[in-house]
Design a protein around this motif. Sequence first.
Motif, PDB file in Angstrom:
ATOM      1  N   GLU A 236     -11.792   4.096 -35.880  1.00  0.00           N
ATOM      2  CA  GLU A 236     -11.637   4.590 -34.472  1.00  0.00           C
ATOM      3  C   GLU A 236     -13.017   4.285 -33.958  1.00  0.00           C
ATOM      4  O   GLU A 236     -14.169   4.721 -34.304  1.00  0.00           O
ATOM      5  CB  GLU A 236     -11.761   6.078 -34.518  1.00  0.00           C
ATOM      6  N   VAL A 237     -12.883   3.792 -32.627  1.00  0.00           N
ATOM      7  CA  VAL A 237     -14.181   3.295 -31.846  1.00  0.00           C
ATOM      8  C   VAL A 237     -14.724   4.617 -31.160  1.00  0.00           C
ATOM      9  O   VAL A 237     -13.937   5.366 -30.688  1.00  0.00           O
ATOM     10  CB  VAL A 237     -13.884   2.305 -30.766  1.00  0.00           C
ATOM     11  N   GLN A 238     -16.099   4.875 -31.160  1.00  0.00           N
ATOM     12  CA  GLN A 238     -16.818   5.982 -30.637  1.00  0.00           C
ATOM     13  C   GLN A 238     -18.024   5.368 -30.128  1.00  0.00           C
ATOM     14  O   GLN A 238     -18.805   4.956 -30.672  1.00  0.00           O
ATOM     15  CB  GLN A 238     -16.754   7.087 -31.545  1.00  0.00           C
ATOM     16  N   LEU A 239     -18.320   6.019 -28.940  1.00  0.00           N
ATOM     17  CA  LEU A 239     -19.629   6.197 -28.318  1.00  0.00           C
ATOM     18  C   LEU A 239     -19.910   7.465 -27.870  1.00  0.00           C
ATOM     19  O   LEU A 239     -19.166   8.078 -27.029  1.00  0.00           O
ATOM     20  CB  LEU A 239     -19.535   5.115 -27.352  1.00  0.00           C
ATOM     21  N   VAL A 240     -20.964   7.920 -28.354  1.00  0.00           N
ATOM     22  CA  VAL A 240     -21.094   9.258 -28.047  1.00  0.00           C
ATOM     23  C   VAL A 240     -22.482   9.608 -27.595  1.00  0.00           C
ATOM     24  O   VAL A 240     -23.651   9.341 -28.277  1.00  0.00           O
ATOM     25  CB  VAL A 240     -20.950  10.279 -29.388  1.00  0.00           C
ATOM     26  N   GLU A 241     -22.751  10.199 -26.461  1.00  0.00           N
ATOM     27  CA  GLU A 241     -23.903  10.168 -25.723  1.00  0.00           C
ATOM     28  C   GLU A 241     -24.407  11.579 -25.870  1.00  0.00           C
ATOM     29  O   GLU A 241     -23.876  12.621 -26.159  1.00  0.00           O
ATOM     30  CB  GLU A 241     -23.897   9.889 -24.371  1.00  0.00           C
ATOM     31  N   SER A 242     -26.020  11.477 -25.929  1.00  0.00           N
ATOM     32  CA  SER A 242     -26.613  13.015 -26.070  1.00  0.00           C
ATOM     33  C   SER A 242     -27.985  12.679 -25.345  1.00  0.00           C
ATOM     34  O   SER A 242     -28.266  11.644 -25.199  1.00  0.00           O
ATOM     35  CB  SER A 242     -26.778  13.247 -27.629  1.00  0.00           C
ATOM     36  N   SER A 243     -28.407  13.702 -25.228  1.00  0.00           N
ATOM     37  CA  SER A 243     -29.876  13.740 -24.335  1.00  0.00           C
ATOM     38  C   SER A 243     -31.016  14.523 -25.153  1.00  0.00           C
ATOM     39  O   SER A 243     -30.797  15.841 -25.683  1.00  0.00           O
ATOM     40  CB  SER A 243     -29.847  14.122 -22.913  1.00  0.00           C
ATOM     41  N   VAL A 244     -32.251  14.226 -24.839  1.00  0.00           N
ATOM     42  CA  VAL A 244     -33.252  15.064 -25.572  1.00  0.00           C
ATOM     43  C   VAL A 244     -34.503  15.151 -24.355  1.00  0.00           C
ATOM     44  O   VAL A 244     -34.619  13.905 -23.642  1.00  0.00           O
ATOM     45  CB  VAL A 244     -33.657  14.502 -26.663  1.00  0.00           C
ATOM     46  N   GLN A 245     -34.880  16.188 -24.055  1.00  0.00           N
ATOM     47  CA  GLN A 245     -35.888  16.108 -22.974  1.00  0.00           C
ATOM     48  C   GLN A 245     -37.296  16.782 -23.806  1.00  0.00           C
ATOM     49  O   GLN A 245     -37.179  17.550 -24.456  1.00  0.00           O
ATOM     50  CB  GLN A 245     -35.663  17.242 -21.896  1.00  0.00           C
ATOM     51  N   ALA A 246     -38.309  15.921 -23.489  1.00  0.00           N
ATOM     52  CA  ALA A 246     -39.503  16.326 -24.087  1.00  0.00           C
ATOM     53  C   ALA A 246     -40.646  16.008 -23.008  1.00  0.00           C
ATOM     54  O   ALA A 246     -41.018  14.948 -22.547  1.00  0.00           O
ATOM     55  CB  ALA A 246     -39.974  15.231 -25.403  1.00  0.00           C
ATOM     56  N   GLY A 247     -41.061  17.199 -22.613  1.00  0.00           N
ATOM     57  CA  GLY A 247     -42.364  17.156 -21.747  1.00  0.00           C
ATOM     58  C   GLY A 247     -41.486  16.502 -20.273  1.00  0.00           C
ATOM     59  O   GLY A 247     -40.529  17.092 -19.884  1.00  0.00           O
TER      60      GLY A 247
END
Length: 115
Positions: free
Chosen positions: A1-12
Amino acid sequence: EVQLVESSVQAGGSLRLSCAASGFPYADYIVAWFRQAPEKEREIIASVGFGAKPTYADSVKGRFTVARENIKKTLYLWLNNLKPEDTAMYYCAARRDGAGEYQYWGQGIQVTVSS
Protein backbone atom coordinates in the motif's frame (compact mmCIF):
# COMPACT_ATOMS: atom_id res chain seq x y z
CA GLU A 1 0.00 0.00 0.00
CA VAL A 2 1.34 3.40 -0.99
CA GLN A 3 1.47 5.93 1.81
CA LEU A 4 2.71 9.48 2.17
CA VAL A 5 2.33 10.71 5.72
CA GLU A 6 3.04 14.32 6.61
CA SER A 7 4.02 15.61 10.02
CA SER A 8 5.43 18.79 11.45
CA VAL A 9 7.87 19.90 14.10
CA GLN A 10 8.35 23.44 15.35
CA ALA A 11 11.70 24.41 16.81
CA GLY A 12 12.09 27.99 17.83
CA GLY A 13 11.17 30.18 14.92
CA SER A 14 11.50 27.44 12.33
CA LEU A 15 8.95 24.91 11.16
CA ARG A 16 9.90 21.61 9.59
CA LEU A 17 7.50 19.42 7.65
CA SER A 18 8.26 15.77 7.05
CA CYS A 19 6.73 13.30 4.62
CA ALA A 20 7.37 9.63 5.19
CA ALA A 21 6.84 7.46 2.12
CA SER A 22 6.24 3.77 1.74
CA GLY A 23 4.92 1.29 -0.78
CA PHE A 24 6.75 2.45 -3.91
CA PRO A 25 10.36 2.59 -5.17
CA TYR A 26 11.28 5.95 -3.70
CA ALA A 27 14.50 6.40 -5.66
CA ASP A 28 12.56 6.26 -8.95
CA TYR A 29 10.28 9.11 -7.97
CA ILE A 30 10.41 12.85 -7.89
CA VAL A 31 8.93 14.11 -4.64
CA ALA A 32 7.46 17.51 -4.05
CA TRP A 33 5.64 19.83 -1.70
CA PHE A 34 2.48 21.56 -2.81
CA ARG A 35 0.26 23.94 -0.94
CA GLN A 36 -3.26 25.23 -1.26
CA ALA A 37 -4.55 28.30 0.47
CA PRO A 38 -8.29 28.94 0.89
CA GLU A 39 -9.92 29.93 -2.38
CA LYS A 40 -6.65 29.57 -4.25
CA GLU A 41 -5.36 26.95 -6.62
CA ARG A 42 -2.90 24.37 -5.48
CA GLU A 43 0.67 25.31 -6.29
CA ILE A 44 3.89 23.37 -6.33
CA ILE A 45 6.45 25.03 -4.10
CA ALA A 46 9.42 22.68 -4.11
CA SER A 47 10.48 19.44 -5.73
CA VAL A 48 13.53 17.23 -5.80
CA GLY A 49 14.51 14.16 -7.77
CA PHE A 50 16.95 11.46 -6.73
CA GLY A 51 20.40 13.02 -6.78
CA ALA A 52 19.01 16.17 -8.34
CA LYS A 53 19.14 19.81 -7.38
CA PRO A 54 15.93 21.03 -5.75
CA THR A 55 13.66 23.51 -7.50
CA TYR A 56 11.53 26.14 -5.79
CA ALA A 57 8.65 28.41 -6.57
CA ASP A 58 9.59 32.08 -6.53
CA SER A 59 7.20 32.63 -3.64
CA VAL A 60 9.32 30.52 -1.28
CA LYS A 61 12.80 30.73 -2.77
CA GLY A 62 15.32 31.78 -0.16
CA ARG A 63 12.96 31.05 2.73
CA PHE A 64 12.08 27.37 2.36
CA THR A 65 14.48 24.46 1.96
CA VAL A 66 13.56 21.03 0.67
CA ALA A 67 15.60 17.87 1.06
CA ARG A 68 15.03 14.16 0.63
CA GLU A 69 16.59 11.43 2.71
CA ASN A 70 16.43 8.43 0.42
CA ILE A 71 17.44 5.77 2.95
CA LYS A 72 14.60 6.84 5.23
CA LYS A 73 12.28 7.53 2.26
CA THR A 74 11.47 10.86 3.82
CA LEU A 75 11.01 14.31 2.32
CA TYR A 76 11.54 17.41 4.41
CA LEU A 77 10.63 21.05 4.09
CA TRP A 78 12.10 23.67 6.37
CA LEU A 79 9.99 26.82 6.47
CA ASN A 80 11.76 29.97 7.64
CA ASN A 81 10.81 33.61 7.67
CA LEU A 82 7.15 32.62 7.50
CA LYS A 83 4.57 35.13 6.34
CA PRO A 84 0.79 35.17 6.76
CA GLU A 85 0.49 34.42 3.04
CA ASP A 86 2.20 31.08 3.68
CA THR A 87 -0.93 29.93 5.49
CA ALA A 88 -2.18 26.92 3.57
CA MET A 89 -2.65 23.19 3.58
CA TYR A 90 0.66 21.62 2.62
CA TYR A 91 0.82 18.33 0.74
CA CYS A 92 3.64 16.07 -0.25
CA ALA A 93 3.37 14.21 -3.52
CA ALA A 94 5.35 11.81 -5.68
CA ARG A 95 5.55 11.05 -9.37
CA ARG A 96 7.65 8.57 -11.25
CA ASP A 97 10.56 10.30 -12.95
CA GLY A 98 9.38 10.93 -16.50
CA ALA A 99 5.69 10.94 -15.66
CA GLY A 100 3.66 14.09 -16.14
CA GLU A 101 1.33 13.81 -13.19
CA TYR A 102 1.89 13.38 -9.49
CA GLN A 103 0.45 9.98 -8.73
CA TYR A 104 0.65 9.76 -4.97
CA TRP A 105 -0.45 12.31 -2.41
CA GLY A 106 -0.32 12.75 1.32
CA GLN A 107 -3.32 13.74 3.38
CA GLY A 108 -2.06 17.25 3.92
CA ILE A 109 -1.00 19.24 6.95
CA GLN A 110 -2.19 22.69 7.92
CA VAL A 111 0.28 25.53 8.36
CA THR A 112 -1.13 28.73 9.81
CA VAL A 113 0.94 31.88 10.14
CA SER A 114 -0.50 34.74 12.17
CA SER A 115 0.13 38.34 11.25
